[in-house]
Design a protein around this motif. Structure first.
Motif, PDB file in Angstrom:
ATOM      1  N   THR A 125       0.815  -1.214   0.000  1.00 54.45           N
ATOM      2  CA  THR A 125       0.000   0.000   0.000  1.00 54.45           C
ATOM      3  C   THR A 125       0.849   1.265   0.000  1.00 54.45           C
ATOM      4  O   THR A 125       0.316   2.359  -0.165  1.00 54.45           O
ATOM      5  CB  THR A 125      -0.957   0.041   1.209  1.00 54.45           C
ATOM      6  N   GLY A 132      -5.973   8.424   2.162  1.00 55.21           N
ATOM      7  CA  GLY A 132      -7.263   7.762   2.343  1.00 55.21           C
ATOM      8  C   GLY A 132      -7.305   6.436   1.611  1.00 55.21           C
ATOM      9  O   GLY A 132      -7.772   5.428   2.145  1.00 55.21           O
ATOM     10  N   ARG A 133      -6.799   6.424   0.388  1.00 56.27           N
ATOM     11  CA  ARG A 133      -6.755   5.189  -0.408  1.00 56.27           C
ATOM     12  C   ARG A 133      -5.804   4.178   0.245  1.00 56.27           C
ATOM     13  O   ARG A 133      -6.093   2.990   0.317  1.00 56.27           O
ATOM     14  CB  ARG A 133      -6.322   5.510  -1.840  1.00 56.27           C
ATOM     15  N   SER A 173      -5.012   3.898   3.389  1.00 55.58           N
ATOM     16  CA  SER A 173      -5.658   3.363   4.590  1.00 55.58           C
ATOM     17  C   SER A 173      -6.708   2.325   4.229  1.00 55.58           C
ATOM     18  O   SER A 173      -6.797   1.263   4.862  1.00 55.58           O
ATOM     19  CB  SER A 173      -6.307   4.486   5.388  1.00 55.58           C
ATOM     20  N   LYS A 174      -7.502   2.608   3.211  1.00 57.81           N
ATOM     21  CA  LYS A 174      -8.532   1.672   2.760  1.00 57.81           C
ATOM     22  C   LYS A 174      -7.892   0.364   2.289  1.00 57.81           C
ATOM     23  O   LYS A 174      -8.358  -0.723   2.621  1.00 57.81           O
ATOM     24  CB  LYS A 174      -9.350   2.310   1.631  1.00 57.81           C
ATOM     25  N   ASP A 175      -6.818   0.482   1.513  1.00 56.72           N
ATOM     26  CA  ASP A 175      -6.120  -0.705   1.021  1.00 56.72           C
ATOM     27  C   ASP A 175      -5.520  -1.508   2.171  1.00 56.72           C
ATOM     28  O   ASP A 175      -5.574  -2.742   2.174  1.00 56.72           O
ATOM     29  CB  ASP A 175      -5.023  -0.321   0.029  1.00 56.72           C
ATOM     30  N   LEU A 230      -6.617  -1.669   5.235  1.00 56.75           N
ATOM     31  CA  LEU A 230      -7.729  -2.353   5.900  1.00 56.75           C
ATOM     32  C   LEU A 230      -8.191  -3.577   5.101  1.00 56.75           C
ATOM     33  O   LEU A 230      -8.565  -4.599   5.679  1.00 56.75           O
ATOM     34  CB  LEU A 230      -8.893  -1.398   6.132  1.00 56.75           C
ATOM     35  N   GLU A 231      -8.158  -3.477   3.782  1.00 56.67           N
ATOM     36  CA  GLU A 231      -8.530  -4.605   2.930  1.00 56.67           C
ATOM     37  C   GLU A 231      -7.572  -5.782   3.150  1.00 56.67           C
ATOM     38  O   GLU A 231      -7.998  -6.932   3.270  1.00 56.67           O
ATOM     39  CB  GLU A 231      -8.532  -4.182   1.457  1.00 56.67           C
ATOM     40  N   ARG A 242      -8.311  -7.299   6.508  1.00 56.54           N
ATOM     41  CA  ARG A 242      -9.536  -8.095   6.405  1.00 56.54           C
ATOM     42  C   ARG A 242      -9.239  -9.474   5.809  1.00 56.54           C
ATOM     43  O   ARG A 242      -9.745 -10.490   6.285  1.00 56.54           O
ATOM     44  CB  ARG A 242     -10.573  -7.373   5.551  1.00 56.54           C
TER      45      ARG A 242
END
Length: 176
Positions: free
Chosen positions: A81, A89-90, A92-94, A96-97, A100
């Motif tokens: 990432t 923001g992107r 952080s989202k990546d 978290l993915e 997950r």
């Protein structure tokens, strides 16, 4: 691709991307033997090319090179990432993915961030074909970006990314 082949290939790629500490060096001969047994000719040749490169460089020089290229370079580090660092923001989202993916499959990363390439590969190697395919599908765009950066930098480890992407494509075609 045989039932165990993708697991062995991804495990070996994870090992070769991991930090070369004393234990890593002790296992390099075993890694060579595993690479020599890879059934697919192209994968075998690419794995052996990277191992040859490492062995020819030697322990001290390779360790210094590894740190410089994979830990201190913003373009070629092994955190998938980090290459989106202009868009926090992107990124952080990546992140978290990836987290997950570990948690959904009953794993967690205790000592590494979930976007660390060797950790993602080890996770994939521990999973069923379908689940490994799903993990690699999430990672593939980042692996392709990293591959282009490795190719621009003329890194031998570009071959390892080719092996990983080929394995991902084969899993995708087998389970689709």
């Amino acid at each position: 691709m045989g039932a165990q082949e993708y697991k062995e290939t991804l495990s070996l790629a994870a090992y070769l991307f991991d930090y070369p500490d004393a234990k890593w060096w002790e296992s390099l001969k075993e890694a060579r033997l595993a690479a020599e047994k890879a059934p697919a000719h192209q994968i075998r040749e690419e794995l052996l090319a990277v191992i040859d490169y490492i062995q020819e460089m030697g322990q001290k020089e390779y360790e210094e090179w590894y740190v410089r290229v994979f830990e201190f370079s913003a373009n070629t580090n092994l955190y998938l990432t980090m290459h989106n660092r202009t868009d926090f923001g992107r990124q952080s989202k990546d992140m978290l993915e990836f987290k997950r993916l570990f948690l959904e499959n009953g794993f967690d990363t205790n000592k590494e961030l979930p976007d660390y390439l060797p950790a993602v590969l080890e996770l994939s190697a521990a999973l069923s074909r379908e689940r490994a395919r799903d993990v690699l599908a999430v990672a593939a765009p980042k692996l392709e970006l990293l591959r282009s950066r490795f190719a621009e930098a003329k890194l031998a480890h570009t071959f390892l990314l080719d092996v990983i992407l080929t394995t991902a494509e084969e899993l995708e075609s087998e389970t689709a």
